[in-house]
Design a protein around this motif. Structure first.
Motif, PDB file in Angstrom:
ATOM      1  N   VAL A 145       0.855  -1.187   0.000  1.00 11.06           N
ATOM      2  CA  VAL A 145       0.000   0.000   0.000  1.00 11.06           C
ATOM      3  C   VAL A 145       0.892   1.238   0.000  1.00 11.06           C
ATOM      4  O   VAL A 145       1.749   1.392   0.873  1.00 11.06           O
ATOM      5  CB  VAL A 145      -0.938   0.012   1.221  1.00 11.06           C
ATOM      6  CG1 VAL A 145      -1.806   1.273   1.211  1.00 11.06           C
ATOM      7  CG2 VAL A 145      -1.828  -1.229   1.232  1.00 11.06           C
ATOM      8  N   VAL A 146       0.704   2.091  -0.985  1.00  9.99           N
ATOM      9  CA  VAL A 146       1.465   3.326  -1.111  1.00  9.99           C
ATOM     10  C   VAL A 146       0.514   4.481  -0.842  1.00  9.99           C
ATOM     11  O   VAL A 146      -0.429   4.708  -1.605  1.00  9.99           O
ATOM     12  CB  VAL A 146       2.103   3.463  -2.507  1.00  9.99           C
ATOM     13  CG1 VAL A 146       2.890   4.758  -2.614  1.00  9.99           C
ATOM     14  CG2 VAL A 146       2.995   2.263  -2.802  1.00  9.99           C
ATOM     15  N   LEU A 147       0.754   5.200   0.234  1.00 10.91           N
ATOM     16  CA  LEU A 147      -0.104   6.311   0.645  1.00 10.91           C
ATOM     17  C   LEU A 147       0.590   7.619   0.281  1.00 10.91           C
ATOM     18  O   LEU A 147       1.483   8.078   0.977  1.00 10.91           O
ATOM     19  CB  LEU A 147      -0.381   6.230   2.144  1.00 10.91           C
ATOM     20  CG  LEU A 147      -0.994   4.904   2.619  1.00 10.91           C
ATOM     21  CD1 LEU A 147      -1.169   4.899   4.122  1.00 10.91           C
ATOM     22  CD2 LEU A 147      -2.309   4.635   1.914  1.00 10.91           C
ATOM     23  N   GLU A 159      10.506   1.765  -8.606  1.00 14.78           N
ATOM     24  CA  GLU A 159      11.588   0.886  -8.179  1.00 14.78           C
ATOM     25  C   GLU A 159      11.061  -0.487  -7.782  1.00 14.78           C
ATOM     26  O   GLU A 159      11.687  -1.519  -8.070  1.00 14.78           O
ATOM     27  CB  GLU A 159      12.329   1.523  -7.001  1.00 14.78           C
ATOM     28  CG  GLU A 159      13.576   0.773  -6.560  1.00 14.78           C
ATOM     29  CD  GLU A 159      14.712   0.811  -7.568  1.00 14.78           C
ATOM     30  OE1 GLU A 159      15.617  -0.033  -7.472  1.00 14.78           O
ATOM     31  OE2 GLU A 159      14.686   1.694  -8.466  1.00 14.78           O
ATOM     32  N   LEU A 160       9.887  -0.530  -7.126  1.00 12.68           N
ATOM     33  CA  LEU A 160       9.278  -1.820  -6.772  1.00 12.68           C
ATOM     34  C   LEU A 160       8.984  -2.647  -8.018  1.00 12.68           C
ATOM     35  O   LEU A 160       9.231  -3.857  -8.051  1.00 12.68           O
ATOM     36  CB  LEU A 160       7.993  -1.592  -5.980  1.00 12.68           C
ATOM     37  CG  LEU A 160       8.140  -1.180  -4.507  1.00 12.68           C
ATOM     38  CD1 LEU A 160       6.787  -0.806  -3.933  1.00 12.68           C
ATOM     39  CD2 LEU A 160       8.765  -2.315  -3.699  1.00 12.68           C
ATOM     40  N   PRO A 167       2.606  -5.034 -10.498  1.00 17.47           N
ATOM     41  CA  PRO A 167       1.830  -3.811 -10.246  1.00 17.47           C
ATOM     42  C   PRO A 167       0.427  -4.083  -9.724  1.00 17.47           C
ATOM     43  O   PRO A 167      -0.141  -3.250  -9.011  1.00 17.47           O
ATOM     44  CB  PRO A 167       1.791  -3.134 -11.624  1.00 17.47           C
ATOM     45  CG  PRO A 167       2.969  -3.679 -12.356  1.00 17.47           C
ATOM     46  CD  PRO A 167       3.137  -5.088 -11.861  1.00 17.47           C
ATOM     47  N   ALA A 168      -0.134  -5.249 -10.076  1.00 15.13           N
ATOM     48  CA  ALA A 168      -1.461  -5.588  -9.587  1.00 15.13           C
ATOM     49  C   ALA A 168      -1.480  -5.817  -8.085  1.00 15.13           C
ATOM     50  O   ALA A 168      -2.549  -5.846  -7.470  1.00 15.13           O
ATOM     51  CB  ALA A 168      -1.991  -6.835 -10.306  1.00 15.13           C
ATOM     52  N   GLY A 187      -0.136   0.262 -14.103  1.00 11.36           N
ATOM     53  CA  GLY A 187      -0.828  -1.002 -13.851  1.00 11.36           C
ATOM     54  C   GLY A 187      -1.228  -1.217 -12.411  1.00 11.36           C
ATOM     55  O   GLY A 187      -1.681  -2.309 -12.056  1.00 11.36           O
ATOM     56  N   CYS A 188      -1.062  -0.192 -11.567  1.00  9.56           N
ATOM     57  CA  CYS A 188      -1.392  -0.333 -10.147  1.00  9.56           C
ATOM     58  C   CYS A 188      -2.886  -0.163  -9.925  1.00  9.56           C
ATOM     59  O   CYS A 188      -3.598   0.430 -10.737  1.00  9.56           O
ATOM     60  CB  CYS A 188      -0.634   0.702  -9.322  1.00  9.56           C
ATOM     61  SG  CYS A 188       1.158   0.644  -9.495  1.00  9.56           S
TER      62      CYS A 188
END
Length: 366
Positions: A145-147, A159-160, A167-168, A187-188
């Motif tokens: 989770v990117v906030l 980078e991830l 990305p899913a 694709g996130c």
């Protein structure tokens, strides 16, 4: 005052009934663009048939007044394409009937398919996609989770993905629509919401996440988000970006496991470059997966227990171990015998494409 980890039963029931905003993923063509293309093509085909009927109006007969006007042509075209067939205007010549059979009939099917396809795409397919994404949202587990998707957040996601993360399996939450569109393009999964609200974090199943990355752009907002995340997910690792050195301690007290200060890191790179021309370059190499070497943090392997840090099964160069929360360097006696539960930080070479890489350099120094 500390916030309780439990909720009253009435609150839990209310949250169970709340319908959260579903996640989204990128579509190839915007909704209005797709709809415009479909309608434009249908209108173009209808216009072509109108022009053909007007050109061949001598082959049509109006059983009402015997005169075929341009309005009658438009009316007859729509009646023909929709296969209504009232019979008040009809083709009487062989050429007109041939036009109806060879040209108008294929156009009729094409227009029908366009409208049916549009209905399917916008009413059925998109509803199904929204339902499917809602199901994915309910089953999220072991995700990242990117906030906040500003400069730091977007670089972290890139980078991830470079490091092999699907990305899913990444969920981005932000309040800026343009930033979310950029995350969608990668694709996130994205959700437009305020990361400081409990219900929004619960919507992305924050307690089931693999890790949480916080980069809200402001230290006060980031620390508040860390507090909220730690309240909802006591065991999930949290990494946060803060820019003021005074706030690093506050971020750790709020529950962050890792606190990254880009200003401090930049200062370290500048200081390193003053002592050597290649130190900053090598540190940047370590931090990126696209470099020749990479830093890896992992649990000690069973076959490594009892061995020194210098003799790792992966062939990497052991730098540090974490034992019971304490950091031990490779020169300290604790690193002479690895134990179960140790966390190993090692440096490994990335796969070189051509020539001699750091893998051979590491091997030559053994």
């Amino acid at each position: 005052m500390a916030r309780s980890h439990t909720r009253p039963r009435s609150d839990r029931k209310r949250l169970a009934k709340r319908r959260f905003a579903p996640l989204r993923r990128a579509v190839k063509i915007p909704v209005w663009g797709d709809l415009g293309i479909r309608l434009g093509l249908a209108l173009f085909l209808i216009f072509v048939v109108v022009m053909i009927h007007w050109w061949d109006r001598e082959g049509l007969v109006d059983n009402l007044d015997g005169h075929v006007s341009f309005l009658d042509v438009i009316y007859f075209t729509m009646i023909s394409i929709t296969t209504t067939g009232f019979g008040d205007i009809a083709p009487i010549s062989d050429r007109a009937r041939l036009v109806e059979a060879v040209i108008v009939t294929p156009v009729r099917f094409a227009v029908l398919f366009i409208f049916v396809g549009t209905a399917y795409n916008f009413l059925i397919k998109r509803s199904w996609e929204k339902f499917r994404m809602a199901r994915i949202q309910e089953q999220l587990s072991n995700h990242v989770v990117v906030l906040g998707f500003g400069i730091s957040g977007s670089e972290a996601v890139g980078e991830l993905i470079e490091r092999g993360t699907d990305p899913a399996c990444i969920v981005v939450m932000d309040m800026d629509e343009e930033r979310l569109e950029q995350a969608e393009a990668l694709g996130c999964n994205v959700i437009e919401a305020d990361a400081t609200r409990d219900e929004n974090l619960e919507a992305v199943r924050i307690d089931q996440a693999q890790t949480v990355l916080v980069s809200a752009g402001r230290d006060d907002s980031s620390i508040l988000i860390v507090l909220t995340v730690r309240h909802l997910a006591p065991k999930v690792p949290i990494s946060v970006v803060v820019r003021a050195a005074d706030n690093e301690l506050l971020a750790r007290q709020a529950g962050a496991d890792n606190v990254i200060n880009p200003v401090r890191f930049t200062g370290l790179l500048l200081a390193g470059s003053a002592r050597g021309a290649h130190i900053a370059d090598y540190l940047g190499d370590l931090a990126s997966v696209t470099g020749r070497v990479k830093l890896v943090e992992r649990e000690v392997l069973p076959e490594e227990i009892g061995k020194p840090l210098s003799d790792l099964a992966t062939g990497g160069r052991g730098l540090r171990i974490y034992r019971n929360g304490t950091a031990c360097g490779f020169w300290e006696h604790e690193a002479d015998c690895l134990q179960a539960g140790d966390i190993v930080v090692e440096i490994l070479p990335t796969e070189p494409e051509n020539g001699v890489g750091d893998a051979e350099v590491l091997a030559s120094t053994d």
